[in-house]
Design a protein around this motif. Structure first.
Motif, mmCIF file in Angstrom:
data_model
loop_
_atom_site.group_PDB
_atom_site.id
_atom_site.type_symbol
_atom_site.label_atom_id
_atom_site.label_comp_id
_atom_site.label_asym_id
_atom_site.label_seq_id
_atom_site.Cartn_x
_atom_site.Cartn_y
_atom_site.Cartn_z
ATOM 1 N N VAL A 257 0.846 -1.198 0.000
ATOM 2 C CA VAL A 257 0.000 0.000 0.000
ATOM 3 C C VAL A 257 0.881 1.248 0.000
ATOM 4 O O VAL A 257 0.662 2.179 -0.779
ATOM 5 C CB VAL A 257 -0.956 0.012 1.218
ATOM 6 N N MET A 258 1.879 1.254 0.862
ATOM 7 C CA MET A 258 2.769 2.419 0.954
ATOM 8 C C MET A 258 3.525 2.629 -0.356
ATOM 9 O O MET A 258 3.671 3.762 -0.819
ATOM 10 C CB MET A 258 3.731 2.232 2.131
ATOM 11 N N SER A 259 3.993 1.555 -0.959
ATOM 12 C CA SER A 259 4.721 1.631 -2.216
ATOM 13 C C SER A 259 3.812 2.152 -3.338
ATOM 14 O O SER A 259 4.188 3.038 -4.100
ATOM 15 C CB SER A 259 5.280 0.255 -2.567
ATOM 16 N N ARG A 260 2.602 1.590 -3.431
ATOM 17 C CA ARG A 260 1.654 2.042 -4.466
ATOM 18 C C ARG A 260 1.293 3.500 -4.272
ATOM 19 O O ARG A 260 1.176 4.257 -5.234
ATOM 20 C CB ARG A 260 0.375 1.199 -4.425
ATOM 21 N N LEU A 261 1.109 3.892 -3.017
ATOM 22 C CA LEU A 261 0.755 5.281 -2.733
ATOM 23 C C LEU A 261 1.873 6.221 -3.149
ATOM 24 O O LEU A 261 1.629 7.268 -3.757
ATOM 25 C CB LEU A 261 0.423 5.452 -1.249
ATOM 26 N N SER A 262 3.093 5.854 -2.854
ATOM 27 C CA SER A 262 4.234 6.677 -3.236
ATOM 28 C C SER A 262 4.318 6.831 -4.756
ATOM 29 O O SER A 262 4.481 7.944 -5.275
ATOM 30 C CB SER A 262 5.522 6.059 -2.695
ATOM 31 N N ARG A 263 4.193 5.713 -5.470
ATOM 32 C CA ARG A 263 4.236 5.765 -6.935
ATOM 33 C C ARG A 263 3.047 6.530 -7.500
ATOM 34 O O ARG A 263 3.180 7.298 -8.459
ATOM 35 C CB ARG A 263 4.308 4.359 -7.519
#
Length: 169
Positions: A142-148
């Motif tokens: 979730v954190m990775s997708r949000l950052s991207r």
């Protein structure tokens, strides 16, 4: 409070999430209706110790994904005949409307996974944990997708000449 009243209270956020997923008000309303029907028939599966909104978002998203798999398409396609007269027109003296329109257009250009996480965290202000449960992925994903997704939104908005977004989290 009984389940029916709780479901009624969640209607606005369910509509907003469904609209973000589908991009079409009529399809979003159908999706919300399907979600409410499923929630009522499967209410015995709801764990009252968990947030109702997270459970409803999971149900709504699962119905949406199942519909996409069945139909074999990943988005809404409009023909010129489907467009309402003046659709997409923006009054030049309303900068806030232009910015909102640009953000909406940028959101629609994101992949479904990025759009979901932006809407759930940014608009619905859900925790990473709740979003991970809704999407069925680890919190780190979730954190990775949000950052991207945020980076992609920033680039899309810069293309359109919209001033930078302020950082929320």
């Amino acid at each position: 409070m009984d389940l029916r009243r709780q479901l009624s209270a969640e209607l606005p956020v369910l509509r907003r999430f469904a609209r973000a997923l589908t991009g079409d008000p009529a399809l979003a309303d159908d999706l919300v209706q399907d979600c409410l029907e499923r929630a009522l028939t499967k209410s015995h599966l709801y764990d009252a110790s968990r947030p109702l909104r997270a459970w409803l978002f999971t149900v709504l998203r699962n119905i949406h994904v199942s519909g996409l798999r069945r139909s074999g398409r990943s988005g809404i396609v409009k023909t010129v005949d489907d467009l309402a007269e003046g659709e997409g027109a923006i009054a030049p003296d309303q900068e806030h409307h232009m910015a909102a329109s640009s953000i909406t257009a940028a959101l629609e250009r994101l992949s479904p996974q990025h759009r979901e996480v932006i809407v759930l965290v940014g608009l619905e202000e859900m925790s990473y944990r709740d979003v991970s449960e809704i999407l069925g992925v680890p919190v780190g994903t979730v954190m990775s997708r949000l950052s991207r997704a945020r980076e992609h939104m920033r680039l899309l908005l810069e293309e359109r000449g919209v001033a930078g977004l302020r950082r929320v989290k």
